[in-house]
Design an enzyme around this catalytic site. Structure first.
Site, mmCIF file in Angstrom:
data_model
loop_
_atom_site.group_PDB
_atom_site.id
_atom_site.type_symbol
_atom_site.label_atom_id
_atom_site.label_comp_id
_atom_site.label_asym_id
_atom_site.label_seq_id
_atom_site.Cartn_x
_atom_site.Cartn_y
_atom_site.Cartn_z
ATOM 1 C CB CYS A 68 -5.181 -5.735 -7.865
ATOM 2 S SG CYS A 68 -5.016 -3.945 -7.830
ATOM 3 C CG HIS A 123 -6.631 -7.567 -11.762
ATOM 4 N ND1 HIS A 123 -6.062 -6.443 -11.213
ATOM 5 C CD2 HIS A 123 -5.742 -7.988 -12.719
ATOM 6 C CE1 HIS A 123 -4.902 -6.188 -11.787
ATOM 7 N NE2 HIS A 123 -4.690 -7.108 -12.710
#
Length: 509
Positions: A68, A123
């Protein structure tokens, strides 16, 4: 960086001289084989398939990492993790994020007069100056990390399942590995937590509403806009939604795909009704499917990494096998991007940054080097090749995170390290270092099943070229202005709207 003449045939007089708008939609953990236009036997992506028929589909398009945070950092900087400092994921307790001396795509376009917005998963750090509002985005609505990194009252489907947030004052029960039971998942609007825990069942609807509102308001303002939508789909937990008649596991995943596809369709419809002739829409993914989630994970299509699966583990997310980083990708811009074209150009998420900067008639940040290239010529149908070389950084399954030990050179792919991520059956492929790399010819062997014979003429011809391009990029990185991310953790930076409530639960309004 090569610039293109924007006053090209096919531009209407109304759009000449105007800066284009950009909508970048990033799916999460979506497999290359999930896109109906690519591979899928069940057509769960009607809107995306329609977009493919009305634009350009890329079949050799790659994430810049197969997990991610590094993938997203590379999208927003055009630089690999060894340059931008982001080599593995950030946590809910992370103090830092994408280094502040790295310039994001949003910051470049903001300085060029754009209105900038982001919806969805960030993120890249949430504490202090790492929040999206301080990284170039005028507007932010979303979850600051993956939506499995906190409990909810609507847990959805996960493998293994995770419990709902605790309601009482006692200690958390049902503590399970990979489940967050002490802190509820937060939803931000700009700097404020507006919901904790998030209602996952209505999240897609909220994202669609906020995205279409942003497009409408930005269009009304008369300024060009950048909208970056980082979807929760197809990462687990999958939301509870209406299920079709099919085997349960695929039913759940297929329903999630359709919900994601509907969300993308709403955004595209808003673009078509508001700014169709001057908006470039780009859809792609952050990495391949998360195989350990079994029937709740996507499809790698034909990119099955057979050499690895024979030795255990998954060849998908967190690996440098094709299933880990080859992702769906579509480009849509009526009148500019050719209709119903399939491109076999070797391209990367890294290319989004320099391409958008060029099309926006902005300037790349100075004093640093980029791994992406301006692919305008490919997008407009005037060129085909794309990259000659791509580097796939280690992303958790084997080797040091961020290190470059897998090289794509034209049709060949060389592995100096191999390993399988956790598979559905719980197996993990052993890490193996290869002094003489495994080399596959992807043109003949897309399943990465049988490497070239080390003593063969083809292997001997390719090996010195692989060694040279790898040595060259490592020297280039050594000479570059590189960053270092702060991965220290402190529980006090965990997003919490009410520390006096169990699981940081917000008071009901």
């Amino acid at each position: 960086m090569e610039r293109v003449d924007h006053k090209m045939p096919g531009c209407s007089p109304k759009t000449r001289g105007r800066k284009p708008n950009f909508v970048i939609i990033l799916a999460d953990d979506m497999g290359w084989g999930d896109l109906g236009a690519n591979w899928a036997e069940t057509k769960d992506t009607a809107n995306l398939d329609k977009m493919a028929s009305e634009g350009m589909r890329f079949v050799d398009f790659h994430a810049a990492a197969s997990t991610c945070s590094p993938s997203r950092a590379s999208l927003l900087t055009g630089r690999l993790g060894l340059r931008n400092g982001v080599t593995h994921n950030f946590a809910i307790t992370s103090v830092g994020g994408l280094p502040l001396n790295e310039t994001t795509l949003a910051e470049v376009l903001q300085q060029a007069g754009y209105v900038t917005g982001m919806i969805g998963k960030w993120h890249l750090g949430h504490h202090g100056s790492y929040h999206p509002n301080f990284r170039g985005f005028d507007y932010y609505f979303g979850i600051p990390y993956s939506h499995d990194m906190g409990c909810t009252d609507t847990p959805g489907y996960n493998h293994p399942p995770c419990p709902a947030c605790p309601q009482g004052d006692g200690p958390s029960s049902n503590l399970q590995r990979d489940c967050y039971t002490d802190v509820a998942l937060p939803l931000y609007e700009n700097l404020n937590i507006v919901e904790q825990p998030v209602n996952l069942s209505s999240l897609a609807q909220k994202y669609a509403e906020k995205a279409t509102q942003f497009i409408q308001q930005a269009s009304t303002s008369g300024r060009p806009f950048l909208l970056y939508v980082a979807l929760a789909h197809m990462h687990v937990p999958l939301p509870v939604t209406q299920l079709p008649a099919a085997p349960r596991g695929r039913r759940l995943y297929g329903a999630g795909l359709r919900e994601m596809d509907s969300l993308v369709g709403r955004i595209k419809d808003k673009v078509d009704h508001t700014a169709k002739d001057n908006t470039f829409l780009w859809f792609t993914g952050d990495n391949g499917p998360w195989a350990q989630k079994c029937e709740l994970a996507g499809s790698v299509g034909a990119f099955t990494g057979v050499w690895q699966t024979r030795r255990g583990g998954s060849p998908a997310k967190q690996t440098t096998w094709e299933g880990g980083h080859r992702v769906p990708a579509l480009a849509y811009w009526p009148g500019r991007v050719p209709v119903n074209v399939t491109s076999t150009a070797l391209l990367s998420v890294l290319d989004i940054f320099p391409t958008v900067v060029a099309l926006a008639q902005a300037s790349l940040p100075q004093g640093r080097r980029f791994d992406g290239v301006d692919i305008s010529e490919v997008l407009f149908g005037r060129s085909q090749p794309g990259h000659r070389v791509l580097f796939h950084p280690n992303s958790g399954a084997a080797g040091e995170s961020g290190a470059l030990q897998t090289v794509r050179l034209e049709r060949y792919k060389a592995f100096y390290v191999t390993g399988g991520a956790r598979a559905c059956d719980g197996s993990i492929g052993p890490e193996l270092q290869h002094k003489f790399p495994l080399i596959f010819n992807l043109e003949d062997d897309i399943a990465e099943a049988v490497p070239l014979e080390r003593g063969g003429a083809e292997y001997q011809a390719v090996l010195p070229k692989v060694r040279k391009v790898l040595a060259d990029v490592l020297q280039d990185i050594a000479n570059d202005n590189i960053s270092s991310a702060d991965y220290t953790q402190d529980p006090s930076v965990t997003p919490c709207c009410n520390p006096y409530q169990i699981a940081c639960r917000c008071q009901a309004p």
